[in-house]
Scaffold this motif. Structure first.
Motif, PDB file in Angstrom:
ATOM      1  N   ILE A   1     -93.954 -43.214 -72.605  1.00 14.41           N
ATOM      2  CA  ILE A   1     -92.786 -43.363 -71.750  1.00 14.41           C
ATOM      3  C   ILE A   1     -92.244 -44.782 -71.863  1.00 14.41           C
ATOM      4  O   ILE A   1     -92.929 -45.755 -71.556  1.00 14.41           O
ATOM      5  CB  ILE A   1     -93.139 -43.027 -70.281  1.00 14.41           C
ATOM      6  CG1 ILE A   1     -93.575 -41.566 -70.206  1.00 14.41           C
ATOM      7  CG2 ILE A   1     -91.949 -43.296 -69.375  1.00 14.41           C
ATOM      8  CD1 ILE A   1     -94.165 -41.164 -68.880  1.00 14.41           C
ATOM      9  N   TYR A   2     -91.010 -44.881 -72.302  1.00 14.51           N
ATOM     10  CA  TYR A   2     -90.333 -46.171 -72.390  1.00 14.51           C
ATOM     11  C   TYR A   2     -89.638 -46.488 -71.082  1.00 14.51           C
ATOM     12  O   TYR A   2     -89.688 -47.602 -70.592  1.00 14.51           O
ATOM     13  CB  TYR A   2     -89.327 -46.163 -73.536  1.00 14.51           C
ATOM     14  CG  TYR A   2     -88.524 -47.434 -73.631  1.00 14.51           C
ATOM     15  CD1 TYR A   2     -89.036 -48.546 -74.281  1.00 14.51           C
ATOM     16  CD2 TYR A   2     -87.255 -47.534 -73.061  1.00 14.51           C
ATOM     17  CE1 TYR A   2     -88.305 -49.722 -74.366  1.00 14.51           C
ATOM     18  CE2 TYR A   2     -86.519 -48.703 -73.147  1.00 14.51           C
ATOM     19  CZ  TYR A   2     -87.050 -49.793 -73.789  1.00 14.51           C
ATOM     20  OH  TYR A   2     -86.328 -50.966 -73.866  1.00 14.51           O
ATOM     21  N   GLY A   3     -88.977 -45.502 -70.525  1.00  9.56           N
ATOM     22  CA  GLY A   3     -88.226 -45.695 -69.294  1.00  9.56           C
ATOM     23  C   GLY A   3     -87.323 -44.496 -69.050  1.00  9.56           C
ATOM     24  O   GLY A   3     -87.445 -43.462 -69.694  1.00  9.56           O
ATOM     25  N   THR A   4     -86.393 -44.663 -68.145  1.00  6.40           N
ATOM     26  CA  THR A   4     -85.454 -43.592 -67.818  1.00  6.40           C
ATOM     27  C   THR A   4     -84.384 -43.497 -68.905  1.00  6.40           C
ATOM     28  O   THR A   4     -84.233 -44.408 -69.732  1.00  6.40           O
ATOM     29  CB  THR A   4     -84.765 -43.874 -66.474  1.00  6.40           C
ATOM     30  OG1 THR A   4     -83.960 -45.050 -66.616  1.00  6.40           O
ATOM     31  CG2 THR A   4     -85.775 -44.047 -65.352  1.00  6.40           C
ATOM     32  N   LYS A   5     -83.606 -42.441 -68.848  1.00  2.00           N
ATOM     33  CA  LYS A   5     -82.504 -42.262 -69.790  1.00  2.00           C
ATOM     34  C   LYS A   5     -81.535 -43.437 -69.681  1.00  2.00           C
ATOM     35  O   LYS A   5     -81.077 -43.974 -70.687  1.00  2.00           O
ATOM     36  CB  LYS A   5     -81.793 -40.935 -69.517  1.00  2.00           C
ATOM     37  CG  LYS A   5     -80.684 -40.618 -70.484  1.00  2.00           C
ATOM     38  CD  LYS A   5     -80.128 -39.226 -70.243  1.00  2.00           C
ATOM     39  CE  LYS A   5     -79.049 -38.899 -71.262  1.00  2.00           C
ATOM     40  NZ  LYS A   5     -78.566 -37.523 -71.141  1.00  2.00           N
TER      41      LYS A   5
ATOM     42  N   ALA B   1     -90.492 -38.768 -78.724  1.00  2.00           N
ATOM     43  CA  ALA B   1     -90.168 -40.105 -78.222  1.00  2.00           C
ATOM     44  C   ALA B   1     -88.695 -40.292 -77.879  1.00  2.00           C
ATOM     45  O   ALA B   1     -88.356 -41.158 -77.077  1.00  2.00           O
ATOM     46  CB  ALA B   1     -90.595 -41.158 -79.241  1.00  2.00           C
ATOM     47  N   ILE B   2     -87.811 -39.485 -78.490  1.00  2.00           N
ATOM     48  CA  ILE B   2     -86.375 -39.652 -78.243  1.00  2.00           C
ATOM     49  C   ILE B   2     -85.780 -38.438 -77.529  1.00  2.00           C
ATOM     50  O   ILE B   2     -85.140 -38.567 -76.492  1.00  2.00           O
ATOM     51  CB  ILE B   2     -85.610 -39.934 -79.559  1.00  2.00           C
ATOM     52  CG1 ILE B   2     -86.116 -41.228 -80.200  1.00  2.00           C
ATOM     53  CG2 ILE B   2     -84.108 -40.012 -79.301  1.00  2.00           C
ATOM     54  CD1 ILE B   2     -85.510 -41.547 -81.552  1.00  2.00           C
ATOM     55  N   CYS B   3     -85.995 -37.254 -78.091  1.00  2.00           N
ATOM     56  CA  CYS B   3     -85.343 -36.057 -77.544  1.00  2.00           C
ATOM     57  C   CYS B   3     -85.840 -35.699 -76.146  1.00  2.00           C
ATOM     58  O   CYS B   3     -85.028 -35.331 -75.287  1.00  2.00           O
ATOM     59  CB  CYS B   3     -85.534 -34.870 -78.485  1.00  2.00           C
ATOM     60  SG  CYS B   3     -84.639 -35.066 -80.041  1.00  2.00           S
ATOM     61  N   LEU B   4     -87.135 -35.790 -75.910  1.00  2.12           N
ATOM     62  CA  LEU B   4     -87.654 -35.441 -74.580  1.00  2.12           C
ATOM     63  C   LEU B   4     -87.088 -36.328 -73.475  1.00  2.12           C
ATOM     64  O   LEU B   4     -86.543 -35.819 -72.499  1.00  2.12           O
ATOM     65  CB  LEU B   4     -89.180 -35.459 -74.570  1.00  2.12           C
ATOM     66  CG  LEU B   4     -89.865 -34.259 -75.211  1.00  2.12           C
ATOM     67  CD1 LEU B   4     -91.383 -34.447 -75.243  1.00  2.12           C
ATOM     68  CD2 LEU B   4     -89.511 -32.976 -74.491  1.00  2.12           C
ATOM     69  N   PRO B   5     -87.170 -37.662 -73.599  1.00  4.54           N
ATOM     70  CA  PRO B   5     -86.637 -38.475 -72.494  1.00  4.54           C
ATOM     71  C   PRO B   5     -85.113 -38.418 -72.357  1.00  4.54           C
ATOM     72  O   PRO B   5     -84.584 -38.626 -71.276  1.00  4.54           O
ATOM     73  CB  PRO B   5     -87.112 -39.891 -72.813  1.00  4.54           C
ATOM     74  CG  PRO B   5     -87.457 -39.900 -74.241  1.00  4.54           C
ATOM     75  CD  PRO B   5     -87.845 -38.503 -74.604  1.00  4.54           C
ATOM     76  N   LEU B   6     -84.412 -38.132 -73.460  1.00  2.00           N
ATOM     77  CA  LEU B   6     -82.951 -38.077 -73.395  1.00  2.00           C
ATOM     78  C   LEU B   6     -82.438 -36.659 -73.184  1.00  2.00           C
ATOM     79  O   LEU B   6     -81.233 -36.451 -73.054  1.00  2.00           O
ATOM     80  CB  LEU B   6     -82.340 -38.668 -74.675  1.00  2.00           C
ATOM     81  CG  LEU B   6     -82.596 -40.152 -74.902  1.00  2.00           C
ATOM     82  CD1 LEU B   6     -82.009 -40.611 -76.226  1.00  2.00           C
ATOM     83  CD2 LEU B   6     -82.043 -40.986 -73.759  1.00  2.00           C
TER      84      LEU B   6
END
Length: 167
Positions: free
Chosen positions: A5-9, A99-104
């Motif tokens: 988890i990097y952060g929120t969208k 890493a990209i599609c799920l959080p966005l």
């Protein structure tokens, strides 16, 4: 495996370069040969194309794919990637999805079409993109690292590219 988890969208979209460095560093070494400093360059070049085209071409799947995929999403473009190694495509697909599609909350297929083929193949290579109605004005060529292949890739790209393009 890559869904750290990097952060929120909102945080991701407010600091895209930092986010891309974070995701890029999740890749194993053999798929991450592009320096972090390439990210701002890619970002600025793709940003210049905003509104001028709808598609990007790259050869050699890896760290560049992660960057170009995110930029395709951000600037509403389609990325076509050529690599003859399906295992490498699968690895990068997993990283992008997790890493990209799920959080966005985006669908990878809306922005990326990996083509498991030699980029210079006359039937399944770059020249086959002429069958699409897309406009191509950005190409990143990083596949076999030989002069003959690079010349073949650029030659094929020139045939499908708009008059003004970025290599």
């Amino acid at each position: 495996m890559y869904n750290y988890i990097y952060g929120t969208k909102k945080q991701i979209l407010n600091a895209p370069e930092d986010f891309l460095i974070f995701v890029k560093r999740l890749l194993p070494k053999y798929a991450n040969s592009l320096p972090d400093s390439a990210i701002p360059t890619f970002y600025e070049q793709i940003k210049k194309l905003k509104g001028n085209s709808n598609s990007l071409v790259e050869t050699g799947v890896g760290a560049s794919t992660i960057i170009l995929f995110f930029l395709a999403y951000k600037f509403k473009k389609k990325l076509y990637s050529f690599d003859y190694n399906p295992d490498k495509i699968s690895l990068v697909r997993g990283v992008i999805n997790e890493a990209i599609c799920l959080p966005l909350n985006i669908n990878i297929n809306d922005y990326w079409l990996p083509i498991p083929s030699n980029s210079t193949d006359k039937y399944t290579g770059i020249n086959c993109l002429s069958e699409f109605k897309d406009k191509f004005d950005f190409g990143f060529f990083d596949s076999a690292h030989s002069l003959n292949i690079l010349i073949g890739e650029i030659s094929a790209f020139q045939k499908i590219a708009t008059k003004n393009f970025i290599l």
